[in-house]
Scaffold this active site. Structure first.
Site, PDB file in Angstrom:
ATOM      1  N   ASN A 211       0.843  -1.199   0.000  1.00 34.10           N
ATOM      2  CA  ASN A 211       0.000   0.000   0.000  1.00 34.10           C
ATOM      3  C   ASN A 211       0.877   1.246   0.000  1.00 34.10           C
ATOM      4  OD1 ASN A 211       0.523   0.797   2.853  1.00 34.10           O
ATOM      5  ND2 ASN A 211      -0.401  -1.211   3.224  1.00 34.10           N
ATOM      6  N   LYS A 290       8.079 -18.053  -9.659  1.00 34.16           N
ATOM      7  CA  LYS A 290       7.433 -16.955 -10.379  1.00 34.16           C
ATOM      8  C   LYS A 290       6.300 -17.495 -11.265  1.00 34.16           C
ATOM      9  CE  LYS A 290       8.315 -13.173 -13.531  1.00 34.16           C
ATOM     10  NZ  LYS A 290       9.183 -12.646 -14.568  1.00 34.16           N
ATOM     11  N   LYS A 343     -13.926   3.038  15.740  1.00 33.58           N
ATOM     12  CA  LYS A 343     -12.742   2.166  15.622  1.00 33.58           C
ATOM     13  C   LYS A 343     -12.011   2.040  16.950  1.00 33.58           C
ATOM     14  CE  LYS A 343     -10.741   1.666  11.660  1.00 33.58           C
ATOM     15  NZ  LYS A 343      -9.994   1.888  10.448  1.00 33.58           N
TER      16      LYS A 343
HETATM   17  O1  C5P Z   1      -8.800  -1.511  11.066  1.00 35.63           O
HETATM   18  P1  C5P Z   1      -7.726  -0.626  10.558  1.00 35.63           P
HETATM   19  O2  C5P Z   1      -6.738  -1.335   9.682  1.00 35.63           O
HETATM   20  O3  C5P Z   1      -8.192   0.662   9.975  1.00 35.63           O
HETATM   21  O4  C5P Z   1      -6.935  -0.203  11.891  1.00 35.63           O
HETATM   22  C1  C5P Z   1      -5.789   0.569  11.865  1.00 35.63           C
HETATM   23  C2  C5P Z   1      -4.997   0.330  13.122  1.00 35.63           C
HETATM   24  O5  C5P Z   1      -4.891  -1.056  13.414  1.00 35.63           O
HETATM   25  C3  C5P Z   1      -3.585   0.817  12.985  1.00 35.63           C
HETATM   26  O6  C5P Z   1      -3.122   1.173  14.278  1.00 35.63           O
HETATM   27  C4  C5P Z   1      -2.873  -0.420  12.457  1.00 35.63           C
HETATM   28  O7  C5P Z   1      -1.485  -0.385  12.705  1.00 35.63           O
HETATM   29  C5  C5P Z   1      -3.572  -1.520  13.217  1.00 35.63           C
HETATM   30  N1  C5P Z   1      -3.648  -2.805  12.509  1.00 35.63           N
HETATM   31  C6  C5P Z   1      -2.927  -3.888  12.962  1.00 35.63           C
HETATM   32  N2  C5P Z   1      -3.016  -5.105  12.344  1.00 35.63           N
HETATM   33  C7  C5P Z   1      -3.820  -5.264  11.280  1.00 35.63           C
HETATM   34  C8  C5P Z   1      -4.587  -4.186  10.796  1.00 35.63           C
HETATM   35  C9  C5P Z   1      -4.473  -2.972  11.427  1.00 35.63           C
HETATM   36  O8  C5P Z   1      -2.169  -3.732  13.938  1.00 35.63           O
HETATM   37  N3  C5P Z   1      -3.898  -6.453  10.715  1.00 35.63           N
END
Ligand code: C5P
Length: 406
Positions: A211, A290, A343
């Site tokens: 990303n 690959k 959240k």
């Molecule tokens: O649910 P979302 O991805 O928007 O949440 C963002 C927060 O959760 C951030 O602090 C991110 O670092 C953490 N996160 C995580 N593990 C994941 C997804 C998100 O620690 N698999």
């Protein structure tokens, strides 16, 4: 600028590392500092006063008997109103002088004559054996006991051809240390783990899904936490950013690797800050080789599985003890206020930092909103490092409130 209006007395003593002091002086001025250079006679054998005058914009002082200062008291006047004295490079002999309060040249005399509130920092530069010598070690210990901060030294190849500890830190590292010295030590004695950057989920050995996270916010937080006195470990996805000075960095690629690295070291952390943009899904049927593109063939069908939520997993480890104090991040593309509060509750963390996602990715500035049990607070647009320092101070305030309650 990191040192706006700060008055710094930059002392140079005899050593090859004087060539780095020129760069350091330039960096200090660039950060807004007003630099007054003072050199020992030995330093003038390694770099010319003309160079240091040109870079600092002020005449250099060397001689104790120089009558340019009206009352002829350079050893007093030069440190009055100063914010810090920085000796870089600081030779073994000058360390000895500082340890014994010697006053036999202008620089040593002004160090002894400095007002109590003017901090003195030294960046040692010497041969590995000189640094390791018992007398030097005694003198360095005395400086520490006297409240003088020692920046470095670093290790590596030395001008004399030998290798080891004793190299003066690089100018940017000394600058970071000096900037850090002006920050309040609100996280002194705290251990902080931070995740940062994107993750990379492999499709095959050469392809993957990632990303747009640059890692800048997480790296700024690592720097700010370290400046605040914390012991910081940064678990980082792939980025091109330099590791902040004094921060321990663990590199990972996938969300699973990030999870494993976090869980392996989370036990004794006081604070966990999840800044990483962790991939929500990983490819279950990633290929060991690959994937070949066949003419007219069907595109590969990728099967996804949800990744573990690292932040939630860490929060769960502290559900009884309340440690580590967990801070989450949320990048939303709309309805930040509403989504942020939801959240925070869903992730079960005491503090969540929200920002409007895509626009902030890769930028040097951001605007964030802090969500906690009392509601939300906006931190206006500012460089990420400025915001990171504010977030660190907000975390420290909440930790203090907590310990007052228990
Ligand atoms: O649910 P979302 O991805 O928007 O949440 C963002 C927060 O959760 C951030 O602090 C991110 O670092 C953490 N996160 C995580 N593990 C994941 C997804 C998100 O620690 N698999």
């Amino acid at each position: 600028m990191d040192l706006p209006g700060k008055k710094i007395v930059l002392g140079l003593t005899g050593g090859v590392a004087c060539y780095k002091a020129a760069e350091l002086c330039r960096a200090l001025v660039k950060q807004g500092a007003e630099v007054q250079v003072v050199m020992t006679e030995a330093a003038t054998h390694f770099i010319g006063a003309v160079t240091m005058q040109a870079l600092s914009g002020h005449p250099v002082h060397i001689d104790q008997w120089d009558a340019r200062i009206a009352n002829n008291m350079a050893h007093i006047d030069l440190t009055r109103g100063a914010d810090a004295i920085l000796i870089a490079p600081c030779s073994a002999d000058f360390i000895r002088k500082l340890a014994h309060g010697a006053c036999d040249d202008l620089l040593s005399t002004l160090c002894v004559a400095r007002p109590r509130g003017v901090p003195l920092h030294v960046a040692p530069a010497m041969n590995v054996e000189m640094w390791d010598n018992a007398a030097t070690r005694r003198n360095v210990a005395q400086l520490r006991a006297d409240g003088i901060r020692i920046f470095g030294p670093g290790a590596g190849a030395q001008a004399c051809g030998e290798v080891g500890l004793g190299r003066m830190l690089e100018p940017d590292e000394i600058l970071d240390e000096l900037v850090a010295s002006f920050q309040a030590k609100v996280l002194a004695g705290r251990r902080v783990m931070i995740t940062a950057g994107p993750t990379f989920e492999a499709i095959d050995p050469v392809r993957g899904i990632t990303n747009l996270s640059s890692g800048k916010m997480g790296y700024a937080l690592a720097r700010a936490a370290r400046e605040a006195g914390a012991d910081v470990v940064l678990v980082s996805g792939p980025t091109t950013l330099p590791t902040p000075h004094g921060v321990r960095r663990i590199d990972v690629q996938s969300a699973q690797q990030m999870h494993d690295a976090v869980m392996a070291g989370i036990e004794d952390q006081h604070i966990f800050i999840g800044v990483a943009a962790v991939a929500d899904w990983r490819v279950v049927n990633a290929s060991a080789q690959k994937v070949k593109k066949e003419a007219g063939g069907a595109p590969p069908q990728l099967v996804f599985e949800q990744n573990i939520d690292i932040l939630a997993a860490v929060a769960a480890t502290g559900s009884v003890s309340g440690w580590p104090y967990c801070v989450g991040f949320a990048a939303e593309s709309e309805n930040l206020i509403e989504y942020g509060a939801v959240k925070r509750a869903r992730k079960n963390v005491p503090l969540l930092v929200g920002n409007i996602g895509p626009q902030a990715f890769g930028q040097d500035e951001n605007t964030v909103i802090l969500f906690d049990e009392d509601g939300h607070t906006v931190l206006p647009t500012a460089p990420k490092l400025v915001l990171a320092r504010q977030i660190v101070s907000e975390i420290a305030k909440r930790l203090e409130r907590r310990s007052l309650l228990t």
